[in-house]
Structures are given as C-alpha cells and as structure tokens.
Design a protein around this motif. Structure first.
Motif, PDB file in Angstrom:
ATOM      1  N   LEU A 301      45.488  25.919  20.624  1.00  0.00           N
ATOM      2  CA  LEU A 301      44.925  24.903  19.989  1.00  0.00           C
ATOM      3  C   LEU A 301      43.819  25.377  19.010  1.00  0.00           C
ATOM      4  CD1 LEU A 301      44.817  22.226  22.910  1.00  0.00           C
ATOM      5  CD2 LEU A 301      46.241  22.187  20.907  1.00  0.00           C
ATOM      6  N   ALA A 302      43.040  26.239  19.556  1.00  0.00           N
ATOM      7  CA  ALA A 302      41.743  26.871  18.504  1.00  0.00           C
ATOM      8  C   ALA A 302      42.401  27.353  17.375  1.00  0.00           C
ATOM      9  CB  ALA A 302      41.153  27.864  19.433  1.00  0.00           C
ATOM     10  N   LEU A 303      43.686  28.300  17.688  1.00  0.00           N
ATOM     11  CA  LEU A 303      44.075  28.941  16.470  1.00  0.00           C
ATOM     12  C   LEU A 303      44.663  28.243  15.425  1.00  0.00           C
ATOM     13  CD1 LEU A 303      45.773  32.208  18.314  1.00  0.00           C
ATOM     14  CD2 LEU A 303      44.103  32.045  16.592  1.00  0.00           C
ATOM     15  N   GLY A 304      45.533  27.210  15.958  1.00  0.00           N
ATOM     16  CA  GLY A 304      46.138  26.421  15.118  1.00  0.00           C
ATOM     17  C   GLY A 304      45.036  25.403  14.443  1.00  0.00           C
ATOM     18  N   SER A 305      44.166  24.952  14.968  1.00  0.00           N
ATOM     19  CA  SER A 305      43.173  24.210  14.352  1.00  0.00           C
ATOM     20  C   SER A 305      42.362  24.710  13.403  1.00  0.00           C
ATOM     21  CB  SER A 305      42.241  23.500  15.389  1.00  0.00           C
ATOM     22  OG  SER A 305      43.117  22.524  16.044  1.00  0.00           O
ATOM     23  N   PHE A 306      41.713  26.144  13.756  1.00  0.00           N
ATOM     24  CA  PHE A 306      41.337  27.177  12.712  1.00  0.00           C
ATOM     25  C   PHE A 306      42.297  27.311  11.466  1.00  0.00           C
ATOM     26  CE2 PHE A 306      40.531  31.363  11.041  1.00  0.00           C
ATOM     27  CZ  PHE A 306      39.210  31.420  10.952  1.00  0.00           C
ATOM     28  N   ALA A 307      43.442  27.395  11.666  1.00  0.00           N
ATOM     29  CA  ALA A 307      44.046  27.741  10.517  1.00  0.00           C
ATOM     30  C   ALA A 307      44.364  26.447   9.593  1.00  0.00           C
ATOM     31  CB  ALA A 307      45.502  28.110  10.837  1.00  0.00           C
ATOM     32  N   PHE A 308      44.416  25.324  10.124  1.00  0.00           N
ATOM     33  CA  PHE A 308      44.418  24.031   9.481  1.00  0.00           C
ATOM     34  C   PHE A 308      43.003  23.847   8.930  1.00  0.00           C
ATOM     35  CE2 PHE A 308      45.334  19.493   9.039  1.00  0.00           C
ATOM     36  CZ  PHE A 308      46.898  19.673   8.513  1.00  0.00           C
ATOM     37  N   GLY A 309      42.007  24.276   9.342  1.00  0.00           N
ATOM     38  CA  GLY A 309      40.789  23.977   8.550  1.00  0.00           C
ATOM     39  C   GLY A 309      40.716  24.814   7.440  1.00  0.00           C
ATOM     40  N   VAL A 310      41.259  26.135   7.653  1.00  0.00           N
ATOM     41  CA  VAL A 310      41.094  27.054   6.376  1.00  0.00           C
ATOM     42  C   VAL A 310      42.090  26.754   5.426  1.00  0.00           C
ATOM     43  CG1 VAL A 310      41.760  29.446   5.676  1.00  0.00           C
ATOM     44  CG2 VAL A 310      40.746  29.089   7.781  1.00  0.00           C
ATOM     45  N   TRP A 311      43.390  26.447   5.752  1.00  0.00           N
ATOM     46  CA  TRP A 311      44.491  25.710   4.727  1.00  0.00           C
ATOM     47  C   TRP A 311      43.720  24.660   4.022  1.00  0.00           C
ATOM     48  CZ3 TRP A 311      49.090  26.934   2.735  1.00  0.00           C
ATOM     49  CH2 TRP A 311      49.782  25.926   2.156  1.00  0.00           C
ATOM     50  N   ASN A 312      43.078  23.618   4.552  1.00  0.00           N
ATOM     51  CA  ASN A 312      42.624  22.493   3.952  1.00  0.00           C
ATOM     52  C   ASN A 312      41.514  22.917   2.971  1.00  0.00           C
ATOM     53  OD1 ASN A 312      43.973  20.602   4.917  1.00  0.00           O
ATOM     54  ND2 ASN A 312      42.728  20.461   6.952  1.00  0.00           N
ATOM     55  N   VAL A 313      40.637  23.655   3.295  1.00  0.00           N
ATOM     56  CA  VAL A 313      39.379  24.078   2.495  1.00  0.00           C
ATOM     57  C   VAL A 313      40.304  24.677   0.887  1.00  0.00           C
ATOM     58  CG1 VAL A 313      37.356  25.719   2.004  1.00  0.00           C
ATOM     59  CG2 VAL A 313      37.855  24.187   3.842  1.00  0.00           C
ATOM     60  N   ILE A 314      40.911  25.890   1.158  1.00  0.00           N
ATOM     61  CA  ILE A 314      41.473  26.679   0.053  1.00  0.00           C
ATOM     62  C   ILE A 314      42.480  25.702  -0.610  1.00  0.00           C
ATOM     63  CG2 ILE A 314      42.796  28.722  -0.454  1.00  0.00           C
ATOM     64  CD1 ILE A 314      39.891  29.158   0.819  1.00  0.00           C
ATOM     65  N   SER A 315      43.220  25.010   0.038  1.00  0.00           N
ATOM     66  CA  SER A 315      44.040  24.344  -0.931  1.00  0.00           C
ATOM     67  C   SER A 315      43.592  23.286  -1.703  1.00  0.00           C
ATOM     68  CB  SER A 315      45.339  23.726   0.062  1.00  0.00           C
ATOM     69  OG  SER A 315      44.607  22.783   1.056  1.00  0.00           O
ATOM     70  N   LEU A 316      42.397  22.428  -1.114  1.00  0.00           N
ATOM     71  CA  LEU A 316      41.674  21.533  -1.798  1.00  0.00           C
ATOM     72  C   LEU A 316      40.925  22.116  -3.044  1.00  0.00           C
ATOM     73  CD1 LEU A 316      40.434  18.716  -2.528  1.00  0.00           C
ATOM     74  CD2 LEU A 316      38.833  19.159  -0.562  1.00  0.00           C
ATOM     75  N   THR A 317      40.517  23.179  -2.855  1.00  0.00           N
ATOM     76  CA  THR A 317      39.512  24.115  -3.837  1.00  0.00           C
ATOM     77  C   THR A 317      40.409  24.475  -5.001  1.00  0.00           C
ATOM     78  OG1 THR A 317      38.029  24.963  -2.326  1.00  0.00           O
ATOM     79  CG2 THR A 317      38.165  26.002  -4.551  1.00  0.00           C
ATOM     80  N   GLU A 318      41.733  24.858  -4.820  1.00  0.00           N
ATOM     81  CA  GLU A 318      42.930  25.159  -5.629  1.00  0.00           C
ATOM     82  C   GLU A 318      43.237  23.941  -6.434  1.00  0.00           C
ATOM     83  OE1 GLU A 318      44.286  28.446  -6.482  1.00  0.00           O
ATOM     84  OE2 GLU A 318      42.435  28.772  -5.197  1.00  0.00           O
ATOM     85  N   ARG A 319      43.456  22.872  -5.839  1.00  0.00           N
ATOM     86  CA  ARG A 319      43.904  21.353  -6.579  1.00  0.00           C
ATOM     87  C   ARG A 319      42.694  21.269  -7.501  1.00  0.00           C
ATOM     88  NH1 ARG A 319      45.196  18.960  -1.649  1.00  0.00           N
ATOM     89  NH2 ARG A 319      43.338  17.176  -2.272  1.00  0.00           N
ATOM     90  N   GLN A 320      41.462  21.143  -7.063  1.00  0.00           N
ATOM     91  CA  GLN A 320      40.407  20.919  -8.077  1.00  0.00           C
ATOM     92  C   GLN A 320      40.267  21.850  -9.084  1.00  0.00           C
ATOM     93  OE1 GLN A 320      37.183  21.185  -4.909  1.00  0.00           O
ATOM     94  NE2 GLN A 320      37.413  18.881  -4.569  1.00  0.00           N
TER      95      GLN A 320
END
Length: 383
Positions: A301-320
């Motif tokens: 659970l910790a790994l999966g949520s960590f990965a999702f948190g990283v993904w959200n930040v980087i993908s949002l930044t790339e969109r912006q």
C-alpha cells in the motif's frame, strides 16, 4: 493558494465521511446509502468536460470564490435542516450533487491558477505541496475528523465544512487580480469550445498520451482499491477497524510521494520519473497479489500510494507546462474527467474479476497494464 486548497479539501474530506452517516440516520437501505456517493460523483460524468470551457471563459479566481460561496449556501441549508430535524434523503442527494458540481468547476479552476503564481521552474515543487494538501485533507485528516464530528452531533461536520470554505473564499480573493482570460470569450457556445479543446488535445501527441496513461493508472489503482476492504477482512483476516489503518498507510505513502516528486523529477527527468512511478506501483501490486501477510500489505500500500503521488505531481506539471494558457481549463477538465471515469470502470472491473477469479486476481490484473504503460511513458518522454 496553499492555505485555501488545504481548507477546501479538509472540508471535502469531512463532508464525504459525514454525508453517508447522515444518510444512515434516515434509511438503512444499502442502495440508497450508496446513492450518496453516486450523487457526488455524477457531476464529473455530466459536466466534467464542459467545466473546462467555463473556466477558460471567466476570471478563474472569482469563479473559485463564487463556486465555494454556492457550496456554503447549500451546506447552510443542510445545517438548518439537520438542526430542525427535517432532513431527508432528497436534500442529502441535492447537497452531494450540488457540491459535486462545485468540485468540477472549483478543482478545474484551482489547477489553472498555479502557473500564474509561481515561476515555471518551480511548478513541480508547488504542485507537490498542493497535491499533498489535497491528500491530507481528503484522505488522511478529513474523513476521520468528519466521522468524529458526526459522533458529537450530525450538524457539526457540515457547519465546519461551511466554515472552512468561507475562510478559503477570503484567501482566494486575497490573491492578485490576474486570472481573467486574455481575450473576450465572444459568442462561442460552451459545447463548441469544449469540442475545440478536445480536438487540440487529440492533436498533441505528448499530452494525449499522458492523459491516456493517467487514465490507465487510475483504472488499475481503483480496481484493487475497490476490493481492499474485503482483502483486509477475508485474506488477511483482520478486524474491520484495520481497514482504516490501511487507508492511513496509503495516505502517508501518497504524502511521501508528493513531497519527493519534484526532486525525483529534476534528478531523472519527467519520462524516467513517470515510468519509475509505474514500476514502483507494479511492485506494490505484486506484494499485494502474491502474498497474504499484513507487513507485505502495508509495504504494498505504501509503495502504490507513493507511486501515485509522484505520478500526480509530475503529470500535472507536464500538463501545465505544455498547455497554452487559454486551453488550460479544458485540458485540465478533460484529464480529470477521463481519470474519474476510468476510476469508476476500474472499480467495476475489480469487483467483477474478484467475484469470478478471486481477490488476488483482481489485484494482479493491473500488473501487465502498468508494465506496458511504463514502456509507453519512456518512449513518449524520451526527449
């Protein structure tokens, strides 16, 4: 901006926990209780795409304030009804649906404010802080606080939610007046502008792929999350109270991911960071799907949520960074709507696979999809 985001999402987390508890005070029908969540999510399906066109036509700061003011009014009506002991399911559904409409507009508009407030080089760090504020409010602090406040009196969580939104309005209006559209919107209709945004996104290979991968990640994540409560109680044979602890573990992992994303992105670049987060999520799901022990579950659970948190930040930044300012609302709403729909479909797929092949199969369902997504991510962002 950060304070307003934290308060608004704390209120959302409180309300999301308290509304079902309020519904239980009026009925014990499982279908009617589930209808509260459906009413809150339905606006994304009905209005999610059009929300971006609205955001691109108006002053985004004022839109956030107006939407939050409308939600304060809805909550005030609910507080009065609960206090007078005249609340019923129709009003609960109306509040959930109305606040859901507000979220489609507010979340889309709020995501477009940041590029004007910080230097382009600092978008990743700023996004990490905002996403962590969302996770803390919506997942870690808000829901248990909402349940606790409902235990004091059912009227209290909704009064607190209204209060947090009222303060958020003041904070948003304290931002500089710099968010009006550069050009007058003209007479173009909302549907036509929505279509123009979709066509623009469809022609942009990098962003089109990014939104598709984000939707896939959301689908996979929801497939196992939807049956997590059964996994905890039936596979791990833990008491139901342990489910809440597992959710807290996930929230902490997500916070760690959001806090680390900017540093990882600058160290490895967006492509490798996105691919790496998908691989880490794969490892988390393998731990859940191939083992049946509480320590392995905590790690997964910790790994999966960590990965999702990283993904959200980087993908949002790339969109912006890759979206013109006049298109940012529509691209943001399209991405959010697609991920919301993917999450609903993923939850449905996870339930079906679990009923046919077992809980472990539903968790392992996403492993090949995540691996394929990692390859696509590397290819797409290799430059």
């Amino acid at each position: 901006m950060w304070s307003a985001t934290a308060l608004a999402n704390l209120g959302d987390g409180i309300r999301q926990a308290a509304l079902p508890l309020l519904a239980v005070s009026t009925t014990t029908d499982p279908t009617l209780i589930a209808g509260v969540a459906v009413a809150g999510q339905l606006p994304w399906l009905l209005f999610g795409l059009m929300a971006g066109a609205v955001v691109d036509r108006v002053d985004r700061r004022r839109l956030v304030a107006v939407v939050d003011a409308g939600r304060v009014v809805l909550l005030a009506v609910l507080v009065a009804a609960v206090a007078a002991d005249v609340v019923g399911l129709p009003l609960i559904y109306l509040v959930a649906f109305g606040c859901g409409i507000g979220e489609t507009l507010r979340d889309t508009a709020a995501s477009t404010l940041l590029p004007a407030l910080v230097d382009r080089r600092d978008l990743d760090r700023a996004n990490g802080k905002l996403i962590n504020a969302e996770i803390a409010g919506n997942e870690l602090v808000g829901p248990p606080l909402g349940s606790y406040l409902a235990g004091i009196a059912l009227v209290v969580p909704f009064a607190v939610n209204g209060g947090t939104l009222a303060v958020a309005i003041v904070l948003i209006l304290a931002l500089p007046s710099m968010f009006a559209p550069r050009a007058a919107p003209g007479r173009a209709r909302i549907l036509a502008e929505t279509g123009a945004g979709l066509r623009w996104l469809a022609r942009h290979r990098r962003l089109r792929t990014l939104v598709g991968l984000a939707s896939l990640f959301s689908f996979v994540d929801s497939a196992w999350f939807a049956i997590l409560v059964l996994y905890v109680t039936q596979v791990l044979t833990l008491p139901a109270a342990a489910y809440g602890l597992m959710l807290a573990v996930g929230a902490v992992g997500g916070l760690a991911g959001g806090a680390s994303a900017a540093r990882l992105g600058r160290l490895m670049g967006p492509g490798k960071t996105l691919a790496g987060s998908l691989l880490v999520a794969t490892a988390g799901q393998l731990l859940l799907g191939l083992t049946s022990s509480p320590p392995a579950t905590v790690a997964g659970l910790a790994l999966g949520s960590f990965a999702f948190g990283v993904w959200n930040v980087i993908s949002l930044t790339e969109r912006q960074k890759n979206t013109p300012e006049e298109m940012l609302g529509r691209v943001t709403s399209t991405a959010r709507t697609m991920t919301m729909v993917a999450a609903m479909l993923g939850a449905l797929a996870g339930g079906v696979v679990a009923s046919l092949l077992g809980l472990h199969a539903a968790i392992l369902l996403g492993v090949p999809l995540l691996l394929a997504a990692a390859v696509v991510s590397v290819v797409t962002f290799r430059v």
